[in-house]
Design a protein around this motif. Sequence first.
Motif, PDB file in Angstrom:
ATOM      1  N   TYR A 109      -9.469 112.616 125.035  1.00 18.63           N
ATOM      2  CA  TYR A 109      -9.485 112.018 123.696  1.00 18.63           C
ATOM      3  C   TYR A 109      -8.958 110.594 123.795  1.00 18.63           C
ATOM      4  O   TYR A 109      -7.884 110.350 124.365  1.00 18.63           O
ATOM      5  N   SER A 110      -9.682 109.661 123.221  1.00 13.29           N
ATOM      6  CA  SER A 110      -9.237 108.266 123.252  1.00 13.29           C
ATOM      7  C   SER A 110      -9.926 107.483 122.154  1.00 13.29           C
ATOM      8  O   SER A 110     -11.075 107.774 121.799  1.00 13.29           O
ATOM      9  N   ASP A 111      -9.219 106.496 121.626  1.00 13.31           N
ATOM     10  CA  ASP A 111      -9.843 105.624 120.635  1.00 13.31           C
ATOM     11  C   ASP A 111     -10.597 104.480 121.309  1.00 13.31           C
ATOM     12  O   ASP A 111     -11.168 103.629 120.628  1.00 13.31           O
ATOM     13  N   ARG A 112     -10.587 104.460 122.650  1.00 13.82           N
ATOM     14  CA  ARG A 112     -11.306 103.433 123.404  1.00 13.82           C
ATOM     15  C   ARG A 112     -12.115 104.082 124.523  1.00 13.82           C
ATOM     16  O   ARG A 112     -11.709 105.109 125.071  1.00 13.82           O
ATOM     17  N   THR A 117     -10.217  99.743 127.844  1.00 16.07           N
ATOM     18  CA  THR A 117      -8.791  99.975 128.048  1.00 16.07           C
ATOM     19  C   THR A 117      -8.127  98.811 128.782  1.00 16.07           C
ATOM     20  O   THR A 117      -8.786  97.977 129.397  1.00 16.07           O
ATOM     21  N   ARG A 234     -14.224 110.371 121.181  1.00 13.72           N
ATOM     22  CA  ARG A 234     -13.661 109.169 120.571  1.00 13.72           C
ATOM     23  C   ARG A 234     -12.800 109.577 119.384  1.00 13.72           C
ATOM     24  O   ARG A 234     -13.306 110.095 118.380  1.00 13.72           O
ATOM     25  N   LYS A 235     -11.496 109.362 119.498  1.00 15.51           N
ATOM     26  CA  LYS A 235     -10.610 109.772 118.403  1.00 15.51           C
ATOM     27  C   LYS A 235      -9.329 108.948 118.448  1.00 15.51           C
ATOM     28  O   LYS A 235      -8.763 108.723 119.520  1.00 15.51           O
ATOM     29  N   LYS A 236      -8.866 108.550 117.296  1.00 11.77           N
ATOM     30  CA  LYS A 236      -7.600 107.832 117.164  1.00 11.77           C
ATOM     31  C   LYS A 236      -6.604 108.721 116.447  1.00 11.77           C
ATOM     32  O   LYS A 236      -6.883 109.237 115.359  1.00 11.77           O
ATOM     33  N   THR A 256      -1.166 108.021 127.070  1.00  9.31           N
ATOM     34  CA  THR A 256      -1.515 107.031 126.051  1.00  9.31           C
ATOM     35  C   THR A 256      -0.918 105.652 126.309  1.00  9.31           C
ATOM     36  O   THR A 256      -1.131 104.731 125.522  1.00  9.31           O
TER      37      THR A 256
END
Length: 362
Positions: A109-112, A117, A234-236, A256
Motif C-alpha cells: 500500500y502506498s500513496d506513490r 518515491t 494506491r492508498k493514502k 513509510t
Amino acid sequence: MPATPTLVTPDFTFDPDTPGACIAGVRPYRNSSYRLDAETIAGKFVVHNYGHGGAGITLSWGCAAKVRDIVARHLTVANDKAVAVLGAGVMGMTAASQLTDLGLKVTIYSDRSPAETTSFKAGGQWAVSVVEFQGKEAELKGIIKTAFTTFEESIGKGFGVSRQPNYTATRSHNLEIVLQLVPGLIPPPVPLPRMPFEGHARAGFEYQTLLIEPPIFLSKLEADLRARGVTFVRKKFASRSDVLNSVAQKMIVNCTGLGAMMLWSDTKMVPIKGQLAMLPAQPDLQYLYGQDGYLFPRADHVVIGGTFEVGVNDEIPNRSVCQDLVRHIKSQFGQAPIKPVPDIHIHHPDHAPIVNPPIPEV
C-alpha cells in the motif's frame, strides 16, 4: 609511489531549465537510531522498518532480511498467510521480496508509485550515509554485510549495480563505518599522491564500493514483484488508526519512511531535504567522486550533489541552488573560481555532526 593518471573530466554543461535537470527529495532521518522492531497493536502484528536517512538503498536488503526473520518467528505462533507492506520505496519493496520468499501473499500500500518515491531520487552510491544507529552497532554489522553481499551478487543481472572506485580528498566517513564495523567487506582505501583529476594537486584516497542506479534497480524490483504476484494498491493513510482499521491483513510491515512521523507520531523523525543537479549521461566517466560535493555518473544522468536542509519537508527543487551545486564541483576540477560552500551544502562544516558523526567502537 607511481604517478597517478588523470581520469576523464566531466562535461559540466548544465541547463537548469531542462526537464529533470533539478530534483529534490527528503531524507527520512531519525534521531538516535533507525527503527527496526515489532509490536502488536489492536490485534495486528506490526513490524517497523524506517528512519534510515540517506542510507535507505544501502541498507535495504539487510533490513529486509531482518524483517523477514521477525515475521518468520511470528509465523511459528500465528497462522497468517498474508501481509501488508506500507510504502513502495526501496525499504518496502525489498521487504516485500523477502516476505514473498516466505510464501506469503504480499500487498504493498502506498500513496506513490515506486518511481515517485524518495528512493527513486537517490544518488545511488553504496555507503552508510546520514543514518543514526546508537546502541545498534552489532545489528547494523549484520545488516551491512547482508545488504552489500546481496547487491554484489546481483551485478550483471539487470538491477543496475556495478563496482566503482570512489575518489575522496579525505577519508570517507560513510565507508570508514563499513571498514570498522565489517572489516574485510570492502578493501581499505588506497592513498594517492594526488587526486587523479584535472585541477587537483592535493593527495587523496581511492575506495572501492558499489553504485546502485535507482531508476534501474527500483524498476527491476517492481517488475519482479509484480511477476511474483505482489499487488500494489494506491492508498493514502491519514493516521495510525486509519491503517489499523482499513488494512485487512493481520500482519503489517511499516516502511513509510518520513510518513511515520505522522502515521506513528514518531517525534524522532526529522526531514532533511536534498537537492541534486542532473547532467546528461556521460558513459566515459567510470568513477565516483566525493567528500567536497559529490558526482555519480549513471546510465541516465551524471548526478551532482547535494544539499542538506534540516527540517525542510518539501520536494521543490531550486534552479539556482542546483546551478550552484554544479558550479562548486566544477571549481574542484579547476573550471570555475573556488568559492565557500553555501550553508545548505551537504559538506558545509555545520552539518558534520549529522553527516560525519563519531563512529562508535564495536
